[in-house]
Write a protein that holds these residues in place. Structure first.
Motif, PDB file in Angstrom:
ATOM      1  N   ILE A   1     -52.703  51.546 -70.343  1.00 42.49           N
ATOM      2  CA  ILE A   1     -52.273  52.921 -70.056  1.00 42.49           C
ATOM      3  C   ILE A   1     -50.864  53.086 -70.612  1.00 42.49           C
ATOM      4  CG2 ILE A   1     -51.816  54.627 -68.265  1.00 42.49           C
ATOM      5  CD1 ILE A   1     -53.760  53.080 -66.470  1.00 42.49           C
ATOM      6  N   PRO A   2     -50.631  54.064 -71.478  1.00 41.18           N
ATOM      7  CA  PRO A   2     -49.297  54.244 -72.053  1.00 41.18           C
ATOM      8  C   PRO A   2     -48.243  54.442 -70.960  1.00 41.18           C
ATOM      9  CG  PRO A   2     -50.913  55.675 -73.122  1.00 41.18           C
ATOM     10  CD  PRO A   2     -51.590  55.089 -71.933  1.00 41.18           C
TER      11      PRO A   2
ATOM     12  N   ILE B   1     -67.765  63.076 -80.302  1.00 42.06           N
ATOM     13  CA  ILE B   1     -66.590  62.408 -80.868  1.00 42.06           C
ATOM     14  C   ILE B   1     -65.567  62.121 -79.774  1.00 42.06           C
ATOM     15  CG2 ILE B   1     -64.626  62.673 -82.438  1.00 42.06           C
ATOM     16  CD1 ILE B   1     -66.483  64.419 -84.214  1.00 42.06           C
ATOM     17  N   LEU B   2     -65.314  63.127 -78.936  1.00 40.61           N
ATOM     18  CA  LEU B   2     -64.343  62.969 -77.852  1.00 40.61           C
ATOM     19  C   LEU B   2     -64.751  61.835 -76.914  1.00 40.61           C
ATOM     20  CD1 LEU B   2     -61.804  64.130 -76.389  1.00 40.61           C
ATOM     21  CD2 LEU B   2     -63.394  65.409 -74.977  1.00 40.61           C
ATOM     22  N   GLN B   3     -66.014  61.803 -76.530  1.00 36.91           N
ATOM     23  CA  GLN B   3     -66.482  60.766 -75.606  1.00 36.91           C
ATOM     24  C   GLN B   3     -66.324  59.377 -76.220  1.00 36.91           C
ATOM     25  OE1 GLN B   3     -70.408  61.394 -74.011  1.00 36.91           O
ATOM     26  NE2 GLN B   3     -70.611  59.296 -73.341  1.00 36.91           N
ATOM     27  N   ARG B   4     -66.677  59.250 -77.497  1.00 35.65           N
ATOM     28  CA  ARG B   4     -66.578  57.950 -78.164  1.00 35.65           C
ATOM     29  C   ARG B   4     -65.119  57.500 -78.261  1.00 35.65           C
ATOM     30  NH1 ARG B   4     -69.756  59.086 -82.160  1.00 35.65           N
ATOM     31  NH2 ARG B   4     -68.169  59.948 -83.521  1.00 35.65           N
ATOM     32  N   VAL B   5     -64.237  58.392 -78.728  1.00 34.44           N
ATOM     33  CA  VAL B   5     -62.823  58.040 -78.877  1.00 34.44           C
ATOM     34  C   VAL B   5     -62.175  57.803 -77.521  1.00 34.44           C
ATOM     35  CG1 VAL B   5     -60.577  58.882 -79.682  1.00 34.44           C
ATOM     36  CG2 VAL B   5     -62.618  59.252 -81.074  1.00 34.44           C
ATOM     37  N   ARG B   6     -62.525  58.628 -76.535  1.00 30.90           N
ATOM     38  CA  ARG B   6     -61.995  58.427 -75.178  1.00 30.90           C
ATOM     39  C   ARG B   6     -62.331  57.037 -74.670  1.00 30.90           C
ATOM     40  NH1 ARG B   6     -65.510  60.572 -70.513  1.00 30.90           N
ATOM     41  NH2 ARG B   6     -66.484  58.615 -71.169  1.00 30.90           N
ATOM     42  N   ASN B   7     -63.576  56.613 -74.806  1.00 31.70           N
ATOM     43  CA  ASN B   7     -63.992  55.303 -74.310  1.00 31.70           C
ATOM     44  C   ASN B   7     -63.241  54.171 -75.010  1.00 31.70           C
ATOM     45  OD1 ASN B   7     -65.753  56.541 -72.581  1.00 31.70           O
ATOM     46  ND2 ASN B   7     -67.572  56.175 -73.816  1.00 31.70           N
ATOM     47  N   VAL B   8     -63.052  54.319 -76.326  1.00 30.96           N
ATOM     48  CA  VAL B   8     -62.314  53.298 -77.081  1.00 30.96           C
ATOM     49  C   VAL B   8     -60.868  53.217 -76.607  1.00 30.96           C
ATOM     50  CG1 VAL B   8     -61.408  52.684 -79.355  1.00 30.96           C
ATOM     51  CG2 VAL B   8     -63.797  53.392 -79.128  1.00 30.96           C
ATOM     52  N   LEU B   9     -60.210  54.370 -76.459  1.00 29.70           N
ATOM     53  CA  LEU B   9     -58.798  54.384 -76.078  1.00 29.70           C
ATOM     54  C   LEU B   9     -58.588  54.027 -74.610  1.00 29.70           C
ATOM     55  CD1 LEU B   9     -57.448  57.487 -78.046  1.00 29.70           C
ATOM     56  CD2 LEU B   9     -57.478  55.088 -78.712  1.00 29.70           C
ATOM     57  N   TYR B  10     -59.520  54.392 -73.768  1.00 28.99           N
ATOM     58  CA  TYR B  10     -59.408  54.042 -72.341  1.00 28.99           C
ATOM     59  C   TYR B  10     -59.659  52.554 -72.100  1.00 28.99           C
ATOM     60  CZ  TYR B  10     -59.305  58.885 -70.494  1.00 28.99           C
ATOM     61  OH  TYR B  10     -58.973  60.177 -70.163  1.00 28.99           O
ATOM     62  N   PHE B  11     -60.735  52.021 -72.714  1.00 29.40           N
ATOM     63  CA  PHE B  11     -61.205  50.681 -72.337  1.00 29.40           C
ATOM     64  C   PHE B  11     -61.086  49.635 -73.444  1.00 29.40           C
ATOM     65  CE2 PHE B  11     -63.868  53.846 -70.056  1.00 29.40           C
ATOM     66  CZ  PHE B  11     -63.355  53.642 -68.785  1.00 29.40           C
TER      67      PHE B  11
END
Length: 490
Positions: A273-274, A185-195
């Motif tokens: 990036i915030p 879950i973390l990897q999926r959400v991280r990728n969405v929010l990063y890229f």
């Protein structure tokens, strides 16, 4: 009746006395050598490594071939890599993974069962993915193994509907499992929010996108990307250049080059990036631990001048058991089993991230310590001792890598794919050794987030939220797929 003479008794006693003397002498000698109060002398650090450059040639169809000879054992690994730009899979996300599995589902010359039988009979191992195919074989089966690889590369049919349905069914089961797994879950959400979801690094598979993939889709993708002029072929092991040239001429010369450049839709760089640190929570009420990631996307390539200093900077911050994050969060505070950082270089866009997993009740404290460690390494220069320890560690690992001939091939292909200077890896140790404290300091300030970035938490919001609010950052809630479900909370 057997009798022992006095002479025999004396000889026996003498042997015992001699053995005792040798035993105690050995103890004394080793006690001196391994005296814990006297550190062993440091070995002289290598600054160069003797790397024999792989033999290289290029075929008329554009296929680039490397040969790394190693005649110690009658074994050969044949590997093929595609060099392509990332592309969006859109409503068929997951198609690359499925194509990789379907490559061994049958060709114009052999059925899946025939391919499997040949591989089993020869005792080979065949690995296939979208971007890589490899065969590990005994020398006596080299010719046959290369013929199988060329058959897959040039003649895959993609007409095995039964196999496709089986693979899709398994992928859906895997997805169902991963949807409940915190790290996934973390990897999926991280990728969405990063890229962003409209970036190749941010899109993800769903049940619908997997079910949407057809045999025709696979055939189209195969025909577009499986071409020799974007491919690297390597021979590693008990094989000479002459043998490799002969095999290439026999099995790959008919592989047709495509002169037209592969053109995909331009990638939208929508990652943001915030301006300040924000906290993004994925609420999973069943969890007793929080999985934490802090960071964001960065632009870092292997051919950038800061590459080596940034690698050392990340190593000191969170690159292993002797890093600052590990020593603080695990050894000193006992919050976690491990805390690590990654500073990933990439030809397109990389990222910086700190990862850890902690008990719900110490989530806020762990986040404060993570930010504190990053702040300190960006504000105060590291010590010479820290730098030298990390230099030895990275240099030692690099030298160990060359025990594996496959790594030699991988590194030289990496040089070619990333347009690195000739001798990039041959001079690797010199580059590491030349990094100064100031170089590391500048890399820390450039690539590590302290005043902005995302803190992503996969955890039980009910338990962690009261303390998380004390950090004073904006808080947003997302679902397990990176979609915003609740606006800022302060």
């Amino acid at each position: 009746m057997f009798q022992i003479t006095r002479t025999q008794i004396n000889k026996f006693i003498f042997k015992i006395i001699l053995a005792v003397i040798i035993f105690f002498h050995t103890i004394i000698m080793f006690a001196h050598i391994f005296n814990r109060n006297v550190p062993p002398p440091s070995l002289k650090r290598k600054t160069t490594i003797n790397i024999e450059k792989p033999k290289f040639f290029q075929m008329k169809n554009g296929l680039k071939v490397l040969i790394v000879e190693n005649h110690k054992l009658p074994l050969v690994r044949i590997g093929l890599e595609l060099d392509y730009k990332p592309f969006l899979e859109k409503d068929k996300t997951g198609i690359k993974k499925i194509l990789g599995q379907m490559l061994r589902s049958g060709t114009e010359n052999n059925t899946k069962e025939e391919l499997d039988d040949m591989i089993d009979y020869m005792g080979c191992s065949l690995y296939t993915s979208f971007s890589e195919i490899s065969v590990f074989t005994m020398k006596k089966y080299l010719n046959k193994s290369v013929s199988i690889m060329s058959d897959i590369l040039m003649n895959s049919k993609f007409d095995n509907l039964k196999e496709l349905n089986k693979i899709i069914k398994q992928r859906i089961i895997d997805l169902s499992i991963s949807e409940k797994e915190p790290n996934a879950i973390l990897q999926r959400v991280r990728n969405v929010l990063y890229f962003g979801k409209n970036h190749p690094y941010g899109e993800y598979e769903t049940h619908d996108t997997i079910k949407n993939i057809t045999l025709h889709d696979l055939k189209k993708l195969y025909e577009k990307y499986y071409i020799p002029n974007i491919s690297y072929l390597s021979f590693i092991g008990d094989v000479s250049q002459k043998e490799a040239e002969k095999l290439c001429d026999l099995y790959f010369s008919k592989w047709k080059k495509k002169s037209s450049i592969i053109i995909d839709e331009p990638i939208i760089k929508e990652y943001v990036i915030p301006s300040k640190i924000e906290i993004d929570i994925v609420d999973i009420p069943s969890l007793t631990q929080s999985t934490i990631c802090f960071g964001g996307p960065v632009c870092l390539k292997k051919n950038d001048p800061e590459y080596f200093s940034s690698m050392l900077a990340n190593g000191i911050l969170g690159g292993g058991p002797q890093s600052r994050l590990f020593l603080n969060l695990r050894e000193k505070k006992a919050y976690t089993y491990g805390a690590y950082s990654i500073l990933k270089s990439d030809r397109n866009i990389g990222y910086f991230s700190v990862y850890t997993q902690v008990r719900n009740e110490v989530t806020e404290k762990a986040i404060k310590d993570i930010i504190k460690e990053i702040f300190e390494i960006t504000e105060k220069k590291i010590s010479l001792e820290e730098l030298n320890i990390k230099k030895k560690e990275i240099s030692g690992q690099f030298i160990l890598d060359f025990e594996d001939p496959n790594r030699i091939s991988d590194l030289f292909i990496c040089e070619l794919r990333n347009n690195l200077p000739s001798g990039f890896y041959k001079n690797y140790l010199k580059k590491i050794e030349s990094v100064t404290i100031d170089d590391v300091y500048q890399s820390c300030k450039k690539f590590f987030f302290t005043k902005n970035g995302r803190i992503i938490i996969v955890g039980k919001a009910h338990d962690i939220l009261p303390n998380i609010k004390k950090l004073g950052h904006s808080i947003r809630f997302f679902d397990q797929f990176g979609s915003l479900i609740k606006k800022e909370e302060k």
